[in-house]
Write an enzyme that holds these catalytic residues in place. Structure first.
Site, PDB file in Angstrom:
ATOM      1  N   CYS A   1     -21.422  -5.509 -18.132  1.00  6.91           N
ATOM      2  CA  CYS A   1     -21.904  -5.063 -16.808  1.00  6.91           C
ATOM      3  C   CYS A   1     -21.463  -3.619 -16.522  1.00  6.91           C
ATOM      4  O   CYS A   1     -20.362  -3.214 -16.881  1.00  6.91           O
ATOM      5  CB  CYS A   1     -21.344  -6.004 -15.748  1.00  6.91           C
ATOM      6  SG  CYS A   1     -21.639  -5.490 -14.055  1.00  6.91           S
TER       7      CYS A   1
ATOM      8  N   CYS B   1     -13.880  10.182  -4.886  1.00  2.61           N
ATOM      9  CA  CYS B   1     -14.236   8.925  -4.217  1.00  2.61           C
ATOM     10  C   CYS B   1     -14.503   9.171  -2.725  1.00  2.61           C
ATOM     11  O   CYS B   1     -13.787   9.929  -2.069  1.00  2.61           O
ATOM     12  CB  CYS B   1     -13.074   7.955  -4.412  1.00  2.61           C
ATOM     13  SG  CYS B   1     -13.289   6.363  -3.617  1.00  2.61           S
TER      14      CYS B   1
ATOM     15  N   ASP C   1       0.761  -1.246   0.000  1.00  2.75           N
ATOM     16  CA  ASP C   1       0.000   0.000   0.000  1.00  2.75           C
ATOM     17  C   ASP C   1       0.794   1.300   0.000  1.00  2.75           C
ATOM     18  O   ASP C   1       0.514   2.184  -0.797  1.00  2.75           O
ATOM     19  CB  ASP C   1      -0.956  -0.005   1.201  1.00  2.75           C
ATOM     20  CG  ASP C   1      -2.058   1.011   1.051  1.00  2.75           C
ATOM     21  OD1 ASP C   1      -2.456   1.255  -0.087  1.00  2.75           O
ATOM     22  OD2 ASP C   1      -2.512   1.547   2.067  1.00  2.75           O
TER      23      ASP C   1
END
Ligand code: B12
Ligand code: SF4
Ligand code: SF4
Length: 293
Positions: A160, A183, A102
């Site tokens: 989708c 976000c 990360d």
């Protein structure tokens, strides 16, 4: 050295999709070239760790993203990476390298796709056919040559568009681009010492820390199974706290309870700001339907 992915990252940065995440602007060369990050690097090994929880929060409480239910995954995974290096050294001999999860300038999703583990979904996440997308990615960069896996070539999103349609802030754009600066995860975790822009009012769907909407609606996550990792079991406060518990939480208790939790990244002040934003800008806390005041 990454080609297409480097261009995608460059474009993302040029469009300002990193918002206030200034760290994303640093170390561009290292981010697209592991040899600049780890001199002598010859191979990248990608590892996934499932964090899908066996239980979820009580309905109606301020929502926390599933990855943050347990203690901090950075620490859990760093320990695992150290033991994995040890095993490799015992089996193969002296190898040099570094493990990351990360926080380093590494395009982790890109390497996971190139390692053949899954495809990048329209929601930007790495998805596997076997277990969906609720897992962390860890990356090891080493100086040994290996037999390399082929990149994951197929894309099973097909026609989708569920994640795009469901994203409460319209952060998912065409071509698998996610605008980080729109976000909910960014607003609730990464936006430090700043107010959440008023244009977002009524759009957070009760998310207090992170957001799982684009993963919850993804059909591939039907295949998610609860993690067996003991270190990733949910904190009971995360599961059981009521809205009152959150609102009356003192800074001292926050620091004590969430000392080793991902929530500490937002700090006490961030959690309080998020709660205040939710209570001012939601008509009914806990409702699934977006509310517009
Ligand atoms: C900055 C960041 C964020 C930011 C910005 C998100 C973003 N879109 O980049 C914010 C705070 C918003 C965020 C949110 C989340 N994040 Co985040 N985040 C990161 C971080 C630190 C860097 C990502 C990055 O480099 N972004 C820049 C963009 C350009 O790169 P990218 O999105 O990775 O896209 C690359 C590839 O996907 C590829 N690509 C893109 N499109 C296409 C198309 C094709 C055809 C191909 C082949 C490749 C490809 O090219 C891009 C690079 O140029 C990584 C850790 C790391 N070091 O990688 C974690 C990471 C991506 N996050 C992670 C998670 C879990 C989340 C959340 C789910 C958390 C949550 N529940 O709230 C959300 C999901 C939001 C979303 N839909 O993307 C995981 C993803 C796990 C997975 N299964 O994919 C990571 C890998 C952390 C980890 N080590 O586990 N995150
Ligand atoms: S995490 Fe939430 S806000 Fe972010 S892209 Fe996914 S659905 Fe949209
Ligand atoms: S919801 Fe649909 S379009 Fe979005 S990532 Fe999942 S399969 Fe792909």
């Amino acid at each position: 050295m990454l080609g297409d992915d480097a261009r995608r990252l460059e474009q993302w940065l040029k469009s300002g999709m990193q918002g206030a995440m200034k760290y994303m602007e640093n170390h561009f060369e290292m981010r697209v070239d592991p040899q600049k990050l780890v001199p002598g690097a010859k191979s990248v090994i990608t590892l996934l760790l499932n964090y899908f929880p066996s239980q979820t929060q009580n309905v109606g409480t301020p929502r926390i993203s599933k990855y943050a239910y347990s203690r901090d995954y950075h620490e859990v995974i760093k320990t695992k990476l150290k033991s994995f290096f040890q095993v490799l050294r015992e089996k193969i001999g002296e190898i040099q390298g570094r493990g990351f999860v990360d926080s380093a300038p590494v395009l982790e999703r890109t390497w996971a796709q190139k390692s053949g583990l899954g495809w990048i979904g329209k929601n930007g996440n790495l998805i596997t056919k076997q277990s969906g997308s609720f897992f962390f990615i860890a990356t090891m960069i080493t100086d040994i040559e290996l037999e390399y896996d082929d990149p994951f070539a197929r894309d099973y999103c097909g026609s989708c568009t569920r994640c795009i349609d469901a994203c409460p802030t319209n952060a998912i754009l065409p071509n698998k681009v996610v605008d980080g600066s729109r976000c909910i995860s960014y607003f609730t975790i990464e936006l430090k010492d700043m107010l959440i822009p008023p244009q977002m009012k009524g759009k957070f769907d009760n998310w207090m820390f992170g957001c799982d909407v684009c993963q919850d609606v993804c059909p591939w996550n039907r295949f998610s199974k609860p993690t067996k990792e003991i270190e990733l079991q949910p904190l009971h406060q995360v599961l059981n706290f009521t809205l009152d518990d959150w609102e009356n939480l003192s800074e001292e208790s926050f620091k004590k309870i969430f000392e080793n939790s991902p929530l500490k990244r937002a700090k006490y002040s961030g959690i309080k700001r998020n709660l205040a934003f939710l209570s001012t800008h939601q008509t009914s806390i806990g409702s699934k339907a977006p509310t517009n005041l």
